[in-house]
Design a protein around this motif. Structure first.
Motif, PDB file in Angstrom:
ATOM      1  N   ILE A 400       0.871  -1.059  -0.180  1.00 18.97           N
ATOM      2  CA  ILE A 400       0.282  -0.017  -0.188  1.00 18.97           C
ATOM      3  C   ILE A 400       0.901   1.348   0.081  1.00 18.97           C
ATOM      4  N   ALA A 401       0.914   2.213  -1.132  1.00 20.40           N
ATOM      5  CA  ALA A 401       1.821   3.273  -1.383  1.00 20.40           C
ATOM      6  C   ALA A 401       1.680   4.139  -0.596  1.00 20.40           C
ATOM      7  N   VAL A 402       0.231   4.379  -0.002  1.00 24.44           N
ATOM      8  CA  VAL A 402      -0.299   5.507   0.756  1.00 24.44           C
ATOM      9  C   VAL A 402       0.549   5.687   2.044  1.00 24.44           C
ATOM     10  N   LYS A 403       0.874   6.858   2.447  1.00 25.71           N
ATOM     11  CA  LYS A 403       1.692   6.985   3.531  1.00 25.71           C
ATOM     12  C   LYS A 403       0.879   8.118   4.531  1.00 25.71           C
ATOM     13  N   GLY A 404       0.126   8.993   3.902  1.00 24.08           N
ATOM     14  CA  GLY A 404      -0.446   9.809   4.766  1.00 24.08           C
ATOM     15  C   GLY A 404      -1.435  10.720   4.099  1.00 24.08           C
ATOM     16  N   PHE A 405      -2.326  11.391   4.900  1.00 25.61           N
ATOM     17  CA  PHE A 405      -3.470  12.318   4.470  1.00 25.61           C
ATOM     18  C   PHE A 405      -4.626  11.483   3.789  1.00 25.61           C
ATOM     19  N   ALA A 406      -4.733  10.132   4.195  1.00 27.11           N
ATOM     20  CA  ALA A 406      -5.763   9.199   3.813  1.00 27.11           C
ATOM     21  C   ALA A 406      -7.216   9.336   4.845  1.00 27.11           C
ATOM     22  N   THR A 407      -8.296   8.929   4.254  1.00 25.18           N
ATOM     23  CA  THR A 407      -9.147   8.822   5.305  1.00 25.18           C
ATOM     24  C   THR A 407      -9.568   7.560   5.371  1.00 25.18           C
ATOM     25  N   VAL A 408      -9.816   7.313   6.689  1.00 29.39           N
ATOM     26  CA  VAL A 408      -9.819   5.782   7.152  1.00 29.39           C
ATOM     27  C   VAL A 408     -11.173   5.460   7.731  1.00 29.39           C
ATOM     28  N   LEU A 409     -12.099   4.478   7.569  1.00 23.23           N
ATOM     29  CA  LEU A 409     -13.392   4.411   8.158  1.00 23.23           C
ATOM     30  C   LEU A 409     -13.620   2.750   8.177  1.00 23.23           C
ATOM     31  N   VAL A 410     -14.182   2.781   9.123  1.00 25.25           N
ATOM     32  CA  VAL A 410     -14.903   1.227   9.511  1.00 25.25           C
ATOM     33  C   VAL A 410     -16.242   0.861   9.383  1.00 25.25           C
ATOM     34  N   ASP A 411     -16.678  -0.263   8.605  1.00 27.32           N
ATOM     35  CA  ASP A 411     -17.995  -0.536   8.588  1.00 27.32           C
ATOM     36  C   ASP A 411     -18.546  -1.546   9.525  1.00 27.32           C
ATOM     37  N   ASP A 412     -19.851  -2.002   9.312  1.00 30.54           N
ATOM     38  CA  ASP A 412     -20.566  -2.747  10.417  1.00 30.54           C
ATOM     39  C   ASP A 412     -20.005  -4.227  10.320  1.00 30.54           C
TER      40      ASP A 412
END
Length: 448
Positions: A400-412
Motif C-alpha cells: 500500500i503506497a499511501v503514507k498519509g492524508f488518507a481517510t480511514v473508515l470502518v463499517d459494520d
C-alpha cells in the motif's frame, strides 16, 4: 478380522442377557435400547497440548460429525496422541472401532488407548444388538491463519487517469462520498459499497473549500473554506453558505450520547485574531469556548469520534499547531468547547502531519503521516486506553503506497477502508480504495 470375530459370541451373549432382563411390556423400549449406537458427549485430553481440555465438541447426529465450532488458537500443534472420553445415550456401547486417518490403522478401542488426532478420526460404534452401527467422523479444528493479522485488498480505483491534489471521504445518507480537488475545483464521487463509484455534479460547493474539514453532522454535510465561511448541504450535492464565519476548520462531530444529551459539531474559530474552540448545535447555533492552546493541531490532523460508557468523545492527533509546528500529541473533548491533552511528552511516534486515526476492535490506531522534511512515517501505533498510551504495531502492508492524508473508515462488518491519501507529503492524492479486516472477524462458527 480375527480380533473382531472374537467379539461375536460376546455380542450374542450380551444381547440375550439384555433381552431376558426386560419385561414383555417393554418390547418397544427394548428395541430402542438394543439399536442405539449414538455418542452423547465427546472430549479430548493431553496435558502437553494447551487448551485441549477446554475444547467443546458439537455432535451432529444426523450427518455423523463431531467437531469443535470454536477452532483452537492459531499455532496449536497436535503432535502427540490424545486420550478420548465418550459417553453414549444408553450409558455404554458394546464395541467401538477407531480408524485414525493419520496412521491408517484399524483399532478395536478399549476405551483407554491414546489416539493420533492430527487428522480426522472415524468412529464406528456397535449397538447392543450386534448389528446396528453408527459411524462418526471426528475432527479437531485449529485456526490455520493468525486471527489477529489483517489481510488487505485493493477494492477500487476512482477516476482512473485523473489527478486529485487532495481527497476526503465521509459516510453520508447510506453511501460513501469522496470529495476531491481537481485542477482547483471540488468534485464528488459517490458509492454504496466503496467499490462502484459514480461522479456527482456539485452545485454551490466552494472551490477554496478545506476538504479535510468535510464533516457529517445532524443529517447534513458541512465544510469550511479558506475565507472562514461554513457551507452546508442536506443532500451532499447542493451547497449553501451558513451563518458560520471566521471558522478556521472543522474538527469533527460528537454523537448524541445516552447520558450527555445533544450532539454538536466541533471547530476552531478566529475571534478577534485569537483562535478559540467552537461548537455548533443544530438548534442553538454556534458557541465559543476556550482559547486554542499551543501544541493543539489546527491543520493536518486526524480525528475520530466514538462513545465510551454512553458518553461521546472526539479525539484529534498529530498535525500542525497554530505556530506551524508539527505535534505528536492526542487531544480529547466531550463538548467541543474544552479540550484536554491525553498524552505526555514521552510518545513513541514522531511529530507529524497527515496521520489518520481510527477506532477499530475497541482500540485506537494512528496510521502513517509525514514528518519534518516530508519524510514518510511507515509505522502504525495502537492505544488500548483511548489515546493515553501508545505502542507501535504492524498494520499496513508494504504494497500500500499511501503514507498519509488518507481517510480511514470502518463499517459494520469490521472492514477498515483506506480512501485516497498521498505517497509523499507534497504529492497528489492516489485514486485508490483499499479494504482490510482482522482475520478473526471473518471466522465462521461452523464445522468448516
Amino acid at each position: 478380522m480375527r480380533k473382531f470375530k472374537t467379539y461375536g459370541w460376546l455380542i450374542g451373549l450380551v444381547s440375550t442377557a439384555l433381552y431376558s432382563c426386560l419385561g414383555s411390556n417393554d418390547i418397544e423400549t427394548d428395541e430402542w435400547v438394543l439399536k442405539n449406537a449414538q455418542i452423547s458427549s465427546f472430549s479430548l485430553l493431553n496435558d502437553s497440548i494447551a487448551g485441549l481440555d477446554s475444547v467443546i465438541f458439537t455432535i451432529d447426529q444426523i450427518n455423523g460429525r463431531i467437531f469443535n465450532k470454536d477452532s483452537m488458537r492459531y499455532g496449536t500443534v497436535i503432535d502427540e496422541k490424545v486420550l478420548i472420553t465418550m459417553n453414549y445415550e444408553i450409558g455404554t456401547s458394546l464395541f467401538v472401532q477407531i480408524f485414525p486417518q493419520a496412521t491408517g490403522d484399524t483399532i478395536n478401542w478399549n476405551g483407554t488407548d491414546s489416539i493420533d488426532f492430527s487428522q480426522p478420526v472415524i468412529f464406528k460404534v456397535y449397538a447392543f444388538d450386534g448389528v446396528t452401527t453408527k459411524t462418526y467422523e471426528a475432527k479437531l479444528n485449529v485456526h490455520q491463519v493468525n486471527p489477529d493479522s489483517m489481510v488487505w485488498e485493493k477494492l477500487a480505483t476512482i477516476g482512473a487517469g485523473r489527478t486529485f491534489s487532495e481527497t476526503k471521504t465521509v459516510v453520508f445518507a447510506g453511501a460513501y462520498c469522496l470529495f476531491a480537488r481537481e485542477n482547483g475545483t471540488g468534485k464528488m464521487f459517490r458509492s454504496p459499497d466503496a467499490n462502484n463509484w459514480t461522479e456527482v455534479t456539485l452545485s454551490g460547493f466552494p472551490d477554496n473549500a478545506v476538504l479535510s474539514s468535510v464533516t457529517e453532522y445532524g443529517g447534513s454535510l458541512f465544510v469550511a473554506n479558506d475565507d472562514g465561511i461554513v457551507y452546508s448541504s442536506d443532500n451532499g450535492v447542493d451547497w449553501l453558505a451558513t451563518d458560520g464565519t471566521d471558522v478556521e476548520t472543522l474538527l469533527g462531530s460528537l454523537s448524541d450520547g445516552i447520558v450527555s444529551g445533544s450532539s454538536v459539531m466541533c471547530g476552531i474559530q478566529n475571534v478577534n485574531n485569537t483562535l478559540r474552540f467552537c461548537a455548533y448545535h443544530r438548534e442553538n447555533g454556534w458557541t465559543v469556548g476556550d482559547e486554542v492552546p499551543a501544541g493543539f493541531p489546527v491543520s493536518g490532523f486526524g480525528s475520530v469520534g466514538y462513545e465510551i460508557m454512553y458518553f461521546p468523545h472526539l479525539i484529534v492527533a498529530s498535525g500542525r499547531d497554530k505556530s506551524g509546528f508539527f505535534t505528536n500529541k492526542a487531544w480529547s473533548t466531550m463538548d467541543g468547547l474544552t479540550w484536554a491533552p491525553l498524552t505526555n511528552d514521552n510518545l513513541p511516534f514522531a511529530a507529524s502531519e497527515g496521520a489518520s486515526i481510527v477506532r477499530y476492535d475497541e482500540k485506537l490506531f494512528l496510521l502513517g503521516g509525514f514528518g519534518f522534511g516530508g519524510n514518510a512515517l511507515d509505522k502504525a501505533y495502537l492505544s488500548r486506553d483511548n489515546g493515553v498510551t501508545w505502542r507501535d504495531t504492524v498494520f499496513l502492508p508494504a504494497d500500500i503506497a499511501v503514507k498519509g492524508f488518507a481517510t480511514v473508515l470502518v463499517d459494520d462488518d469490521k472492514y477498515m477502508y483506506l480512501f485516497g491519501g498521498k505517497e509523499t507529503g507534497n504529492g497528489n492524492s492516489v485514486n485508490e480504495v483499499w479494504r482490510g479486516r482482522v482475520n478473526r472477524f471473518g471466522f465462521k462458527q461452523d464445522e468448516d
